[in-house]
Design a protein around this motif. Structure first.
Motif, mmCIF file in Angstrom:
data_model
loop_
_atom_site.group_PDB
_atom_site.id
_atom_site.type_symbol
_atom_site.label_atom_id
_atom_site.label_comp_id
_atom_site.label_asym_id
_atom_site.label_seq_id
_atom_site.Cartn_x
_atom_site.Cartn_y
_atom_site.Cartn_z
ATOM 1 N N SER A 2 0.803 -1.143 -0.145
ATOM 2 C CA SER A 2 -0.178 0.150 0.071
ATOM 3 C C SER A 2 1.034 1.428 -0.069
ATOM 4 C CB SER A 2 -0.965 -0.101 1.239
ATOM 5 O OG SER A 2 -0.007 -0.182 2.363
ATOM 6 N N THR A 3 2.043 0.923 0.561
ATOM 7 C CA THR A 3 3.013 2.251 0.510
ATOM 8 C C THR A 3 3.211 2.697 -0.897
ATOM 9 O OG1 THR A 3 3.997 1.280 2.401
ATOM 10 C CG2 THR A 3 5.116 3.214 1.469
ATOM 11 N N LEU A 4 3.405 1.758 -1.894
ATOM 12 C CA LEU A 4 3.459 2.203 -3.263
ATOM 13 C C LEU A 4 2.498 2.933 -3.951
ATOM 14 C CD1 LEU A 4 4.590 -0.596 -6.093
ATOM 15 C CD2 LEU A 4 2.589 0.809 -6.357
ATOM 16 N N ASP A 5 1.157 2.856 -3.384
ATOM 17 C CA ASP A 5 -0.055 3.588 -3.835
ATOM 18 C C ASP A 5 0.112 4.908 -3.253
ATOM 19 O OD1 ASP A 5 -0.712 1.302 -5.269
ATOM 20 O OD2 ASP A 5 -1.885 0.501 -3.274
ATOM 21 N N VAL A 6 0.539 4.866 -1.953
ATOM 22 C CA VAL A 6 0.801 6.352 -1.496
ATOM 23 C C VAL A 6 1.793 7.132 -2.219
ATOM 24 C CG1 VAL A 6 1.523 7.525 0.557
ATOM 25 C CG2 VAL A 6 -0.212 5.478 0.789
ATOM 26 N N VAL A 7 2.773 6.605 -2.631
ATOM 27 C CA VAL A 7 3.898 7.314 -2.872
ATOM 28 C C VAL A 7 3.619 7.690 -4.470
ATOM 29 C CG1 VAL A 7 6.176 6.929 -4.355
ATOM 30 C CG2 VAL A 7 5.743 5.895 -1.892
ATOM 31 N N ALA A 8 3.111 6.800 -5.274
ATOM 32 C CA ALA A 8 2.531 7.094 -6.759
ATOM 33 C C ALA A 8 1.567 8.278 -6.545
ATOM 34 C CB ALA A 8 1.866 6.052 -7.397
ATOM 35 N N GLU A 9 0.658 8.227 -5.741
ATOM 36 C CA GLU A 9 -0.337 9.335 -5.631
ATOM 37 C C GLU A 9 0.434 10.600 -5.330
ATOM 38 O OE1 GLU A 9 -4.522 10.453 -3.205
ATOM 39 O OE2 GLU A 9 -3.409 8.664 -2.808
ATOM 40 N N ASN A 10 1.132 10.956 -4.432
ATOM 41 C CA ASN A 10 1.743 11.827 -4.105
ATOM 42 C C ASN A 10 2.652 12.319 -5.522
ATOM 43 O OD1 ASN A 10 1.960 12.930 -1.042
ATOM 44 N ND2 ASN A 10 1.828 10.878 -0.948
ATOM 45 N N LEU A 11 3.424 11.598 -6.076
ATOM 46 C CA LEU A 11 3.991 11.957 -7.371
ATOM 47 C C LEU A 11 3.254 12.647 -8.399
ATOM 48 C CD1 LEU A 11 6.541 9.186 -7.740
ATOM 49 C CD2 LEU A 11 7.026 11.372 -6.603
ATOM 50 N N LYS A 12 1.840 11.651 -8.622
ATOM 51 C CA LYS A 12 0.900 12.222 -9.493
ATOM 52 C C LYS A 12 0.546 13.719 -9.162
ATOM 53 C CE LYS A 12 -3.365 10.734 -11.881
ATOM 54 N NZ LYS A 12 -4.341 9.710 -11.775
ATOM 55 N N ASN A 13 0.007 13.997 -7.940
ATOM 56 C CA ASN A 13 -0.217 15.145 -7.413
ATOM 57 C C ASN A 13 0.475 16.232 -7.479
ATOM 58 O OD1 ASN A 13 -2.852 13.939 -6.596
ATOM 59 N ND2 ASN A 13 -2.185 13.796 -4.461
ATOM 60 N N ASN A 14 1.953 16.017 -7.493
ATOM 61 C CA ASN A 14 2.852 16.964 -7.846
ATOM 62 C C ASN A 14 3.361 17.279 -8.835
ATOM 63 O OD1 ASN A 14 3.788 18.445 -4.732
ATOM 64 N ND2 ASN A 14 2.983 15.986 -4.584
ATOM 65 N N ASP A 15 2.859 16.485 -9.988
ATOM 66 C CA ASP A 15 3.138 16.312 -11.434
ATOM 67 C C ASP A 15 4.674 16.262 -11.643
ATOM 68 O OD1 ASP A 15 0.582 17.489 -12.278
ATOM 69 O OD2 ASP A 15 1.236 19.513 -11.615
ATOM 70 N N ILE A 16 4.943 14.990 -11.015
ATOM 71 C CA ILE A 16 6.113 14.621 -11.088
ATOM 72 C C ILE A 16 6.233 13.349 -12.007
ATOM 73 C CG2 ILE A 16 8.431 13.443 -9.999
ATOM 74 C CD1 ILE A 16 8.040 15.689 -7.811
ATOM 75 N N ALA A 17 6.762 13.150 -13.213
ATOM 76 C CA ALA A 17 6.831 11.921 -13.908
ATOM 77 C C ALA A 17 7.788 10.921 -13.696
ATOM 78 C CB ALA A 17 6.979 12.541 -15.439
#
Length: 618
Positions: free
Chosen positions: A48-63
């Motif tokens: 589930s940590t993976l999902d948290v990290v992916a969501e944070n990167l997406k919200n901050n527009d980091i590809a």
């Protein structure tokens, strides 16, 4: 028939070249800038940590290129270092202190190469970048610990000799003060203690009716203690770094009390500090079951006891006497008991096992506590600039002694399996003899390492081009064969360096490769000149080739063996950069002999062997 090899020799040369090329291949794929997320202090990284990290990167527009959950950690790959660094800061802020977010470089090696164990060469600090630490051993803490052990030893010696004393305490200046009741006991105590502790000097004194015996370590013994503290810490730090998977660390002594640590490929100083600064150990103490817990809660402890806290902040009264310290632990592993609760299995050395057996046999039915001690950087410094360490102690376990314990037993009361694993790892790597503080830290960025790689590759290419032009012009067709051998030699060196687990490529290592380029062609020059001599003496081409290789072999072998001996000595006595140079030089000598003698002979035999030849292109 002259100049004909059996089929197996051709197959051997081709096989060696193919295998070397295969294992050298991962070095062409490069690496991705990456961020690796692992748990800290027992925190487990969940899927589930993976999902948290992916969501944070997406919200901050980091590809990012990819994100995966691998071996209990999350690995995120990026296209460039700017995105990598920005992502690290965002992930750090979102996950908090329970996770370690480290910059990393993830190889792009295909799965089919990884499946056969092929991997890129390990690069040193000067090529890959990484962190450099200058650490200082806290000698005051080392001496304080030793004085405490000496006080306990004095109590045991006097108790066994049935000599009553008033007090035994630290008198400062690396000495122990024993206060006795009268002059007769003073003389008896001096005789008993001086016979048992010949590395100390004993001085009698009398003041205000108090008879004192001052025991001081000799200067030779003090020097031995300081050296032991540094050398043991070096060994333990090296073991700890190896346990935690940092490739090819450099750990060496500098001066009287300092240690240099270099961790190639680690770009996150916080992660490196966690690896090195985790000064953790265990102590086993007897619980004072007769103490008043209400008084203990207000901070009052009986004489000979002291108050510690358990993980819930409750006071625990323990006897000051340490049954056993972490230095006696030889092995530790984590597991689960029959109810699935985490535990750490402890193994002791023979002396520690004897102490534990003797204590537990006499105290069946009593409580024994396990005290976890850790030193951390407090963030404060002395006026001299030294880091002030804060000491944290907690009782992690209280167990009733059911029967006599031996050299192996287990401790429980640990919150999670991950925490049990981390504690076992630190104990297995060893408890530091004395706390250490970081007095200097330096990060070498991957861009600087890449610049060194580019310059080294350019030096190697220009060196090879110059040598290849010379051999091609001067020896013509045979020069072309020598050039092929030169390129094969480079592939062999890179392949062998990639296959050897302990080999690390450094900037001096690249210098060693450039040096072997010249040495490799030198062997061919000797062979070709011998062939020319044979032709001038009237030999036919086939005889000239045969005699040229035969006569040059002993000269080539002598020259290369003496250089190889020098390289081995450099590796044995050198450190750091010198070792890197010695490794590539040694490998280059062996591969150049193979390509210059066997490799070129294979090609020349294939071209000229068994044929009617009137003239050689040499």
């Amino acid at each position: 028939m002259l100049n004909r090899f059996p089929l197996w020799k051709y197959l051997m040369v081709v096989s060696v070249l193919l295998i070397s090329a295969l294992y050298a291949l991962p070095n062409l794929y490069g690496e991705d800038p990456a961020v690796q997320i692992t748990g800290s202090r027992g925190t487990e990284v969940q899927a589930s940590t993976l999902d948290v990290v992916a969501e944070n990167l997406k919200n901050n527009d980091i590809a990012y290129k990819s994100i995966a959950f691998e071996n209990g950690s999350v690995l995120v790959r990026f296209n460039d270092t700017d995105a990598q660094i920005s992502a690290r800061d965002i992930i750090n802020e979102s996950l908090g202190k329970d996770y370690v977010v480290a910059l990393n470089l993830a190889p792009l090696t295909p799965d089919w190469l990884t499946s056969i164990g092929a991997a890129p060469m390990k690069l040193g600090l000067d090529l890959r970048g990484g962190v450099h630490f200058l650490m200082e051993v806290d000698m005051d803490a080392a001496m304080s610990k030793l004085i405490g052990q000496q006080e306990e030893s004095f109590r045991t010696d006097l108790r066994e000799a049935k000599i009553r004393y008033r007090a035994i305490r630290d008198s400062g200046k690396d000495s122990v003060e024993v206060v006795l009741r009268n002059e007769e006991q003073l003389a008896e105590a001096k005789k008993v203690l001086s016979d048992a502790h010949r590395d100390m000097t004993f001085v009698e004194s009398e003041s205000n009716g108090q008879f004192k015996l001052i025991a001081t370590f000799t200067e030779q013994r003090l020097q031995e203690i300081r050296n032991y503290a540094v050398e043991q810490n070096i060994t333990i730090i090296r073991n700890r770094v190896n346990e935690l998977g940092v490739a090819e660390p450099l750990v060496q002594r500098q001066g009287a009390s300092r240690i240099v640590v270099e961790l190639p490929g680690v770009q996150d100083t916080a992660r490196a500090k966690e690896i090195l600064g985790a000064t953790a150990t265990l102590e086993f103490r007897e619980v004072d079951d007769k103490a008043d817990l209400a008084a203990a809660a207000s901070g009052r402890a009986p004489a000979g006891s002291e108050i510690k806290e358990d993980r819930n902040g409750r006071p625990v009264v323990l006897k000051k006497r340490i049954i056993l310290g972490g230095a006696s632990i030889t092995d530790a592993s984590s597991s689960a008991d029959e109810y699935g609760r985490p535990q750490v299995n402890i193994s002791l050395d023979s002396e520690g096992g004897s102490k534990m057996t003797a204590f537990s046999r006499k105290n069946i039915g009593k409580l024994m506590a396990t005290v976890f001690t850790e030193y951390k950087d407090s963030g404060r410094r002395t006026p001299e600039g030294r880091v002030i360490l804060s000491k944290t102690e907690e009782v992690i376990n209280q167990a009733t002694i059911q029967s006599a314990l031996g050299r192996s037993f287990r401790i429980t009361g640990i919150d999670s399996q991950a925490e049990a694993h981390n504690l076992a790892l630190l104990l297995r790597a060893g408890a530091l003899i004395a706390p250490i503080s970081i007095v200097e830290e330096r990060t070498i960025g991957p861009s600087m390492g890449q610049q060194n790689i580019d310059m080294g590759i350019q030096a190697c290419i220009w060196g090879m081009v110059a040598v290849m032009i010379f051999t091609l012009v001067y020896y013509r067709g045979f020069g072309l064969v020598a050039n092929l051998a030169l390129m094969a030699n480079l592939v062999l060196i890179i392949g062998v360096m990639s296959m050897i687990p302990g080999a690390t490529m450094t900037l001096p290592g690249i210098a060693g490769i450039v040096l072997t380029v010249g040495m490799a062609v030198d062997a061919n020059v000797l062979i070709f000149e011998r062939i020319r001599e044979e032709l001038r003496d009237g030999r036919n081409p086939q005889q000239a080739i045969h005699q040229g290789y035969a006569n040059a072999f002993s000269t080539i072998a002598d020259a290369n063996i003496t250089t190889l001996i020098t390289a081995i000595i450099l590796f044995a006595v050198g450190t750091g950069a010198i070792k890197g140079f010695a490794v590539t030089l040694s490998i280059g000598i062996l591969t150049s002999m193979f390509t210059a003698i066997v490799g070129t002979r294979c090609v020349i035999n294939l071209v000229y062997g068994g044929k009617r030849v009137d003239k050689l292109s040499i």
